[in-house]
Design an enzyme around this catalytic site. Structure first.
Site, mmCIF file in Angstrom:
data_model
loop_
_atom_site.group_PDB
_atom_site.id
_atom_site.type_symbol
_atom_site.label_atom_id
_atom_site.label_comp_id
_atom_site.label_asym_id
_atom_site.label_seq_id
_atom_site.Cartn_x
_atom_site.Cartn_y
_atom_site.Cartn_z
ATOM 1 N N CYS A 116 3.929 7.315 46.527
ATOM 2 C CA CYS A 116 3.077 7.179 47.723
ATOM 3 C C CYS A 116 3.725 7.787 48.964
ATOM 4 C CB CYS A 116 2.736 5.721 47.970
ATOM 5 S SG CYS A 116 2.005 4.922 46.547
ATOM 6 N N HIS A 256 0.532 4.223 55.338
ATOM 7 C CA HIS A 256 0.092 4.235 53.938
ATOM 8 C C HIS A 256 -0.876 3.066 53.719
ATOM 9 C CE1 HIS A 256 -0.021 4.293 49.675
ATOM 10 N NE2 HIS A 256 0.902 3.387 49.458
ATOM 11 N N ASN A 286 -5.588 1.942 47.383
ATOM 12 C CA ASN A 286 -4.331 2.693 47.437
ATOM 13 C C ASN A 286 -4.488 3.967 46.598
ATOM 14 O OD1 ASN A 286 -1.758 3.715 47.167
ATOM 15 N ND2 ASN A 286 -0.793 1.741 46.701
HETATM 16 C C1 LIG Z 1 -0.270 -7.306 44.419
HETATM 17 C C2 LIG Z 1 -0.465 -8.209 45.606
HETATM 18 C C3 LIG Z 1 -1.789 -7.924 46.300
HETATM 19 C C4 LIG Z 1 -0.475 -9.654 45.138
HETATM 20 O O1 LIG Z 1 -0.634 -10.499 46.232
HETATM 21 P P1 LIG Z 1 0.251 -11.829 46.346
HETATM 22 O O2 LIG Z 1 -0.226 -12.558 47.530
HETATM 23 O O3 LIG Z 1 1.684 -11.381 46.307
HETATM 24 O O4 LIG Z 1 -0.170 -12.578 45.051
HETATM 25 P P2 LIG Z 1 0.795 -13.269 44.010
HETATM 26 O O5 LIG Z 1 1.655 -12.278 43.345
HETATM 27 O O6 LIG Z 1 1.445 -14.387 44.759
HETATM 28 O O7 LIG Z 1 -0.238 -13.827 42.962
HETATM 29 C C5 LIG Z 1 -0.994 -14.956 43.232
HETATM 30 C C6 LIG Z 1 -1.857 -15.317 42.041
HETATM 31 O O8 LIG Z 1 -2.997 -14.463 42.008
HETATM 32 C C7 LIG Z 1 -3.201 -13.994 40.674
HETATM 33 N N1 LIG Z 1 -3.831 -12.693 40.718
HETATM 34 C C8 LIG Z 1 -3.230 -11.469 40.662
HETATM 35 N N2 LIG Z 1 -4.164 -10.520 40.717
HETATM 36 C C9 LIG Z 1 -5.347 -11.126 40.826
HETATM 37 C C10 LIG Z 1 -6.663 -10.638 40.948
HETATM 38 N N3 LIG Z 1 -6.954 -9.341 40.964
HETATM 39 N N4 LIG Z 1 -7.660 -11.547 41.063
HETATM 40 C C11 LIG Z 1 -7.412 -12.849 41.051
HETATM 41 N N5 LIG Z 1 -6.165 -13.364 40.947
HETATM 42 C C12 LIG Z 1 -5.153 -12.506 40.836
HETATM 43 C C13 LIG Z 1 -1.818 -13.947 40.093
HETATM 44 O O9 LIG Z 1 -1.910 -14.019 38.690
HETATM 45 C C14 LIG Z 1 -1.177 -15.174 40.692
HETATM 46 O O10 LIG Z 1 -1.577 -16.282 39.927
HETATM 47 P P3 LIG Z 1 -0.496 -17.409 39.491
HETATM 48 O O11 LIG Z 1 0.018 -17.934 40.785
HETATM 49 O O12 LIG Z 1 -1.329 -18.341 38.715
HETATM 50 O O13 LIG Z 1 0.518 -16.643 38.696
HETATM 51 C C15 LIG Z 1 0.703 -8.040 46.621
HETATM 52 O O14 LIG Z 1 1.875 -8.526 46.067
HETATM 53 C C16 LIG Z 1 0.911 -6.600 47.032
HETATM 54 O O15 LIG Z 1 0.072 -5.995 47.674
HETATM 55 N N6 LIG Z 1 2.081 -6.051 46.709
HETATM 56 C C17 LIG Z 1 2.408 -4.688 47.071
HETATM 57 C C18 LIG Z 1 1.694 -3.767 46.149
HETATM 58 C C19 LIG Z 1 1.762 -2.356 46.607
HETATM 59 O O16 LIG Z 1 1.625 -2.050 47.770
HETATM 60 N N7 LIG Z 1 1.922 -1.466 45.652
HETATM 61 C C20 LIG Z 1 1.880 -0.095 45.838
HETATM 62 C C21 LIG Z 1 3.090 0.408 46.471
HETATM 63 S S1 LIG Z 1 2.866 2.069 46.900
#
Ligand SMILES: CC(C)(COP(=O)(O)OP(=O)(O)OC[C@H]1O[C@@H](n2cnc3c(N)ncnc32)[C@H](O)[C@@H]1OP(=O)(O)O)[C@@H](O)C(=O)NCCC(=O)NCCS
Length: 329
Positions: A116, A256, A286
């Site tokens: 990215c 980004h 993204n």
């Molecule tokens: C991926 C992301 C959105 C997850 O958000 P978060 O607030 O960290 O969520 P968590 O990891 O705490 O997950 C919370 C719960 O939601 C669940 N969950 C994950 N994806 C889900 C979805 N699409 N729908 C519903 N629930 C979901 C998980 O399983 C987890 O459940 P659990 O607690 O029972 O295990 C966040 O971590 C993020 O944006 N990370 C950076 C990703 C990124 O930018 N990547 C590209 C880099 S270039």
């Protein structure tokens, strides 16, 4: 000492595929819901490449528009860099495929892999070539079709990504304009947090790599989130320092587009109101290397960028990597 030329953006273009995948449609594919996706990421929909569209096709559409807006013919372009992690194939490079499609016969062409952060890495690379006089212009495209490497049975990742391309033409600009500074970096130690293992020389494609899903993106979302928030802060501070600018001088912030919460952290740190920030993660999700140029070009097309404005671009991604730039439009 040799006087370096000032280099800036002299043409822009963007392209997203027609097909829109909404959160409502994703609800029918995996155990997720619109409320979760919007509250955790800010994403409402994303565009997905048609089955016969590869990354070079997306890049081509954006490149043609960028060349037209710069008023430069394809055959006069001297360098093409395509930032991508979803090349049409391992080789030839997507940039070479694009060179042929455009008829840019004079251009040197290569792909740049910095996930990215790839677009900002590519701007910095081309800036160096033009500054020193090795080339007079360059066509830079951030293009990715992440849908091709996304597992649509994995709710942790499949809601986050979309496809698209953004292109710019770089050339010499009057002194005091164009790129003032870059800050590029990498933390290879975090490479395991965001990767696609299958099909490379460590783990060649096989029935086993397919069975275990190694041809799809793997991501540790929580750790990538922490990294992103940290480097969005440090990279913006560093790139402003190198440019000799204060955060109060930013007219437009172009981050980004991975997650609205990461963008909001960065805006708070820079004390920026929403009207000074480009946000289109809701429409495109993204799009990896295409994300920053899609945001930048959309802002240009909406008339939000005026001559003399100071812009700050910043991104982060797999590698792990980051890249930031301050430029005067
Ligand atoms: C991926 C992301 C959105 C997850 O958000 P978060 O607030 O960290 O969520 P968590 O990891 O705490 O997950 C919370 C719960 O939601 C669940 N969950 C994950 N994806 C889900 C979805 N699409 N729908 C519903 N629930 C979901 C998980 O399983 C987890 O459940 P659990 O607690 O029972 O295990 C966040 O971590 C993020 O944006 N990370 C950076 C990703 C990124 O930018 N990547 C590209 C880099 S270039």
């Amino acid at each position: 000492m040799m006087k370096l030329r000032s280099v800036g953006i002299i043409g822009t273009g963007k392209y997203v595929p027609e097909r829109v995948l909404t959160n409502a449609e994703l609800e029918t594919m995996v155990e997720t819901n619109d409320e979760w996706i919007v509250s955790r990421t800010g994403i409402r929909e994303r565009h997905i490449a048609a089955p016969d569209q590869a990354t070079s096709d997306l890049a081509y559409e954006a490149a043609v528009k960028a060349l037209k807006s710069a008023g430069i013919a394809a055959e006069d372009i001297e360098l093409i860099i395509v930032a991508t992690v979803t090349p049409d194939m391992t080789f030839p490079s997507t940039a070479c495929i694009l060179q042929e499609k455009l008829g840019a016969k004079k251009a040197a062409a290569f792909d740049l892999s910095a996930a990215c952060s790839g677009f900002v890495y590519s701007l910095a690379t081309a800036n160096g070539f033009i500054q020193t006089g090795m080339y007079n212009n360059a066509l830079i495209i951030g293009a990715d079709a992440l849908s091709r490497i996304t597992d649509y049975t994995d709710r942790n990742t499949c809601v986050l990504f979309g496809d698209g391309a953004g292109a710019v033409v770089l050339g010499e600009v009057p002194e005091g304009r164009g790129f003032l500074s870059f800050d590029l970096g990498a933390e290879g130690a975090g490479g395991e947090l965001l990767k696609l293992e299958g099909g490379g020389s460590r783990c060649p494609a096989s029935e086993e790599t397919i069975r275990s899903g190694k041809h799809f993106i793997y991501m540790n979302g929580r750790e990538v989130f922490k990294f992103a928030v940290r480097v969005m802060g440090t990279a913006t501070e560093e790139v402003l320092r190198k440019a000799g600018k204060d955060k109060s001088e930013i007219d437009l912030f172009v981050p980004h587009q991975a997650n609205i919460r990461i963008i909001q952290f960065a805006m708070q740190r820079l004390d920026l109101p929403e009207e000074k920030c480009v946000i289109n993660v809701d429409k495109y999700a993204n799009t990896s290397a295409a994300s920053i140029p899609l945001a930048l070009v959309e802002a240009v097309e909406e008339g939000r960028v005026k001559e003399g404005d100071t812009l700050l671009l910043v991104g982060f991604g797999g590698g792990l990597t980051w890249g930031a730039s301050v430029l005067v439009w």
